[in-house]
Write a protein that holds these residues in place. Structure first.
Motif, PDB file in Angstrom:
ATOM      1  N   SER A   1       3.964   5.614 -15.817  1.00 25.77           N
ATOM      2  CA  SER A   1       4.820   4.701 -16.728  1.00 25.77           C
ATOM      3  C   SER A   1       6.061   5.573 -17.334  1.00 25.77           C
ATOM      4  CB  SER A   1       4.173   3.368 -17.463  1.00 25.77           C
ATOM      5  OG  SER A   1       3.155   3.222 -16.204  1.00 25.77           O
ATOM      6  N   ASP A   2       5.997   6.060 -18.260  1.00 26.89           N
ATOM      7  CA  ASP A   2       6.559   5.953 -19.177  1.00 26.89           C
ATOM      8  C   ASP A   2       7.715   6.960 -18.475  1.00 26.89           C
ATOM      9  OD1 ASP A   2       5.105   5.763 -21.253  1.00 26.89           O
ATOM     10  OD2 ASP A   2       5.036   7.457 -22.168  1.00 26.89           O
ATOM     11  N   LEU A   3       7.502   7.751 -17.647  1.00 19.18           N
ATOM     12  CA  LEU A   3       8.346   8.906 -16.882  1.00 19.18           C
ATOM     13  C   LEU A   3       8.774   8.022 -15.608  1.00 19.18           C
ATOM     14  CD1 LEU A   3       6.548  12.300 -15.143  1.00 19.18           C
ATOM     15  CD2 LEU A   3       7.921  11.789 -17.263  1.00 19.18           C
ATOM     16  N   LEU A   4       8.547   6.371 -15.057  1.00 16.24           N
ATOM     17  CA  LEU A   4       8.811   5.474 -14.251  1.00 16.24           C
ATOM     18  C   LEU A   4      10.463   4.532 -15.010  1.00 16.24           C
ATOM     19  CD1 LEU A   4       5.698   4.604 -11.745  1.00 16.24           C
ATOM     20  CD2 LEU A   4       7.846   5.826 -11.194  1.00 16.24           C
ATOM     21  N   ALA A   5       9.781   4.385 -16.686  1.00 17.44           N
ATOM     22  CA  ALA A   5      10.604   3.371 -16.981  1.00 17.44           C
ATOM     23  C   ALA A   5      11.663   4.248 -17.369  1.00 17.44           C
ATOM     24  CB  ALA A   5       9.724   3.495 -18.326  1.00 17.44           C
ATOM     25  N   ARG A   6      11.790   5.604 -17.221  1.00 18.58           N
ATOM     26  CA  ARG A   6      13.359   6.545 -17.840  1.00 18.58           C
ATOM     27  C   ARG A   6      14.576   6.297 -16.857  1.00 18.58           C
ATOM     28  NH1 ARG A   6      10.545  12.113 -19.192  1.00 18.58           N
ATOM     29  NH2 ARG A   6       9.541  10.746 -20.268  1.00 18.58           N
ATOM     30  N   HIS A   7      13.388   6.155 -15.602  1.00 13.74           N
ATOM     31  CA  HIS A   7      14.431   6.409 -14.023  1.00 13.74           C
ATOM     32  C   HIS A   7      14.625   4.877 -13.377  1.00 13.74           C
ATOM     33  CE1 HIS A   7      14.962  10.738 -14.809  1.00 13.74           C
ATOM     34  NE2 HIS A   7      13.705  10.481 -14.304  1.00 13.74           N
ATOM     35  N   PHE A   8      13.580   4.145 -13.734  1.00 12.15           N
ATOM     36  CA  PHE A   8      13.771   3.197 -13.030  1.00 12.15           C
ATOM     37  C   PHE A   8      13.728   1.876 -13.281  1.00 12.15           C
ATOM     38  CE2 PHE A   8      12.532   5.932  -9.474  1.00 12.15           C
ATOM     39  CZ  PHE A   8      13.271   5.599  -8.459  1.00 12.15           C
ATOM     40  N   PRO A   9      14.527   1.298 -14.410  1.00 10.21           N
ATOM     41  CA  PRO A   9      14.505   0.353 -15.961  1.00 10.21           C
ATOM     42  C   PRO A   9      13.286  -1.585 -14.643  1.00 10.21           C
ATOM     43  CG  PRO A   9      16.910   0.356 -15.236  1.00 10.21           C
ATOM     44  CD  PRO A   9      15.424   1.313 -14.440  1.00 10.21           C
ATOM     45  N   PRO A  10      12.733  -2.169 -15.608  1.00 11.78           N
ATOM     46  CA  PRO A  10      12.206  -3.123 -15.056  1.00 11.78           C
ATOM     47  C   PRO A  10      13.554  -3.481 -15.051  1.00 11.78           C
ATOM     48  CG  PRO A  10      11.736  -3.385 -17.869  1.00 11.78           C
ATOM     49  CD  PRO A  10      12.702  -2.079 -17.021  1.00 11.78           C
ATOM     50  N   GLY A  11      13.124  -4.910 -13.684  1.00 11.86           N
ATOM     51  CA  GLY A  11      13.763  -6.064 -12.897  1.00 11.86           C
ATOM     52  C   GLY A  11      14.184  -5.709 -11.844  1.00 11.86           C
ATOM     53  N   GLY A  12      14.759  -6.489 -10.806  1.00 10.78           N
ATOM     54  CA  GLY A  12      14.979  -5.783 -10.095  1.00 10.78           C
ATOM     55  C   GLY A  12      14.219  -7.280  -9.378  1.00 10.78           C
ATOM     56  N   ASP A  13      15.073  -7.497  -7.698  1.00  4.96           N
ATOM     57  CA  ASP A  13      14.041  -8.336  -6.804  1.00  4.96           C
ATOM     58  C   ASP A  13      12.438  -7.879  -6.416  1.00  4.96           C
ATOM     59  OD1 ASP A  13      16.156 -10.025  -7.784  1.00  4.96           O
ATOM     60  OD2 ASP A  13      17.763  -8.897  -5.489  1.00  4.96           O
ATOM     61  N   ALA A  14      12.205  -6.549  -6.988  1.00  2.00           N
ATOM     62  CA  ALA A  14      10.482  -6.398  -5.310  1.00  2.00           C
ATOM     63  C   ALA A  14       9.923  -6.946  -6.337  1.00  2.00           C
ATOM     64  CB  ALA A  14      11.026  -4.779  -5.622  1.00  2.00           C
ATOM     65  N   GLY A  15      10.050  -7.113  -7.473  1.00  2.00           N
ATOM     66  CA  GLY A  15       8.209  -7.278  -8.121  1.00  2.00           C
ATOM     67  C   GLY A  15       7.452  -6.650  -8.536  1.00  2.00           C
ATOM     68  N   ASP A  16       6.471  -7.433  -8.158  1.00  2.00           N
ATOM     69  CA  ASP A  16       4.978  -6.091  -8.116  1.00  2.00           C
ATOM     70  C   ASP A  16       4.594  -6.033  -6.680  1.00  2.00           C
ATOM     71  OD1 ASP A  16       2.832  -4.893  -8.435  1.00  2.00           O
ATOM     72  OD2 ASP A  16       1.677  -6.560  -9.531  1.00  2.00           O
ATOM     73  N   GLU A  17       4.835  -4.783  -5.782  1.00  2.00           N
ATOM     74  CA  GLU A  17       4.966  -4.405  -4.606  1.00  2.00           C
ATOM     75  C   GLU A  17       3.364  -4.292  -4.179  1.00  2.00           C
ATOM     76  OE1 GLU A  17       8.692  -3.039  -2.743  1.00  2.00           O
ATOM     77  OE2 GLU A  17       8.720  -2.642  -5.171  1.00  2.00           O
ATOM     78  N   LEU A  18       2.328  -3.689  -4.747  1.00  2.00           N
ATOM     79  CA  LEU A  18       1.272  -2.697  -4.848  1.00  2.00           C
ATOM     80  C   LEU A  18       0.164  -3.840  -5.706  1.00  2.00           C
ATOM     81  CD1 LEU A  18       2.624   0.475  -3.964  1.00  2.00           C
ATOM     82  CD2 LEU A  18       2.320  -1.457  -2.282  1.00  2.00           C
ATOM     83  N   PRO A  19      -0.775  -3.684  -5.251  1.00  2.00           N
ATOM     84  CA  PRO A  19      -1.984  -4.340  -6.075  1.00  2.00           C
ATOM     85  C   PRO A  19      -2.227  -3.062  -7.659  1.00  2.00           C
ATOM     86  CG  PRO A  19      -2.804  -4.263  -3.342  1.00  2.00           C
ATOM     87  CD  PRO A  19      -1.293  -3.122  -3.624  1.00  2.00           C
ATOM     88  N   ASP A  20      -2.703  -3.459  -8.742  1.00  2.00           N
ATOM     89  CA  ASP A  20      -2.601  -2.947  -9.676  1.00  2.00           C
ATOM     90  C   ASP A  20      -4.208  -2.720  -9.645  1.00  2.00           C
ATOM     91  OD1 ASP A  20      -0.027  -3.863 -10.837  1.00  2.00           O
ATOM     92  OD2 ASP A  20      -0.696  -5.449 -11.355  1.00  2.00           O
ATOM     93  N   GLY A  21      -4.996  -2.666  -9.293  1.00  2.00           N
ATOM     94  CA  GLY A  21      -6.114  -2.635  -9.262  1.00  2.00           C
ATOM     95  C   GLY A  21      -6.820  -1.470  -8.338  1.00  2.00           C
ATOM     96  N   PRO A  22      -8.017  -0.231  -9.508  1.00  2.00           N
ATOM     97  CA  PRO A  22      -7.594   1.093  -8.743  1.00  2.00           C
ATOM     98  C   PRO A  22      -8.229   0.500  -7.618  1.00  2.00           C
ATOM     99  CG  PRO A  22      -8.325   0.718 -10.765  1.00  2.00           C
ATOM    100  CD  PRO A  22      -8.412  -0.293 -10.486  1.00  2.00           C
ATOM    101  N   VAL A  23      -8.672   2.011  -7.217  1.00  2.00           N
ATOM    102  CA  VAL A  23      -8.983   2.186  -5.459  1.00  2.00           C
ATOM    103  C   VAL A  23     -10.328   2.955  -5.322  1.00  2.00           C
ATOM    104  CG1 VAL A  23      -8.560   2.521  -2.749  1.00  2.00           C
ATOM    105  CG2 VAL A  23      -7.239   0.855  -4.203  1.00  2.00           C
ATOM    106  N   LEU A  24     -11.165   2.792  -5.234  1.00  2.00           N
ATOM    107  CA  LEU A  24     -12.593   3.445  -4.995  1.00  2.00           C
ATOM    108  C   LEU A  24     -12.657   3.707  -3.338  1.00  2.00           C
ATOM    109  CD1 LEU A  24     -15.604   1.362  -7.050  1.00  2.00           C
ATOM    110  CD2 LEU A  24     -14.700   3.982  -7.651  1.00  2.00           C
ATOM    111  N   LEU A  25     -12.615   4.796  -3.007  1.00  2.00           N
ATOM    112  CA  LEU A  25     -12.451   5.573  -1.572  1.00  2.00           C
ATOM    113  C   LEU A  25     -13.810   6.028  -1.468  1.00  2.00           C
ATOM    114  CD1 LEU A  25      -9.121   7.178  -1.556  1.00  2.00           C
ATOM    115  CD2 LEU A  25     -10.113   5.336  -0.844  1.00  2.00           C
TER     116      LEU A  25
END
Length: 161
Positions: free
Chosen positions: A137-161
């Protein structure tokens, strides 16, 4: 042969990541995503199938397959990141979408994988993953600041395979 046995007798991922720990990891993903405009997905797998082992599937190849199957690539800004653990191989892989190429180098992803591996070796799997999510998240924050129209596009919950 040793790899096959590790996968055959791999303990359940749910044993290493019980439901309360998975919920807290999901909260860490959501908290991190409030700091940036990217998407982070955590997936964990105990071991590979016999077919995957027979095909010689590497942890990296499996992570790339999971990246595609979970549609981590399917974000408006092409900035999804998968943190993948394959427990039987003690493998940690990060797969980042093309929007991060040229912005985040392989060495930075490797550094995060090393930090997660060190924390896993200390025995606190939940803390290890939460720390890895925070570093991503620290790396993403440097390159993609919060905001924009997309919102939360993927579920946040972990995936057990």
């Amino acid at each position: 042969m040793a790899r096959w046995l590790r996968h055959l007798f791999a303990p359940s991922a749910a044993g290493r990541f019980p439901a309360p720990a998975l919920a807290r990891i999901g909260e860490a993903v959501a908290a991190g995503e409030r700091l940036h405009g990217g998407e982070v997905v955590f997936a964990v797998e105990a071991g590979l199938s016999w077919a995957a082992l027979a095909a010689g599937t590497t942890p990296r190849a499996r992570a790339e397959d999971v990246f595609a199957r979970l549609r981590v690539w399917d974000t408006d800004a092409n900035n999804g990141v998968l943190l993948y653990l394959l427990l039987a191989d003690h493998a940690i892989e990060i797969v980042a979408d093309r929007g991060l190429h040229g912005r985040v180098g392989d060495a930075q992803w490797a550094e995060i994988c090393s930090a997660v591996a060190a924390a896993l070796a200390d025995g606190d799997a939940e803390r290890a993953v939460a720390d890895g999510v925070a570093r991503i998240s620290d790396l993403l924050a440097r390159h993609f600041p919060p905001g924009g129209d997309a919102g939360d596009e993927l579920p946040d919950g972990p995936v057990l395979l």
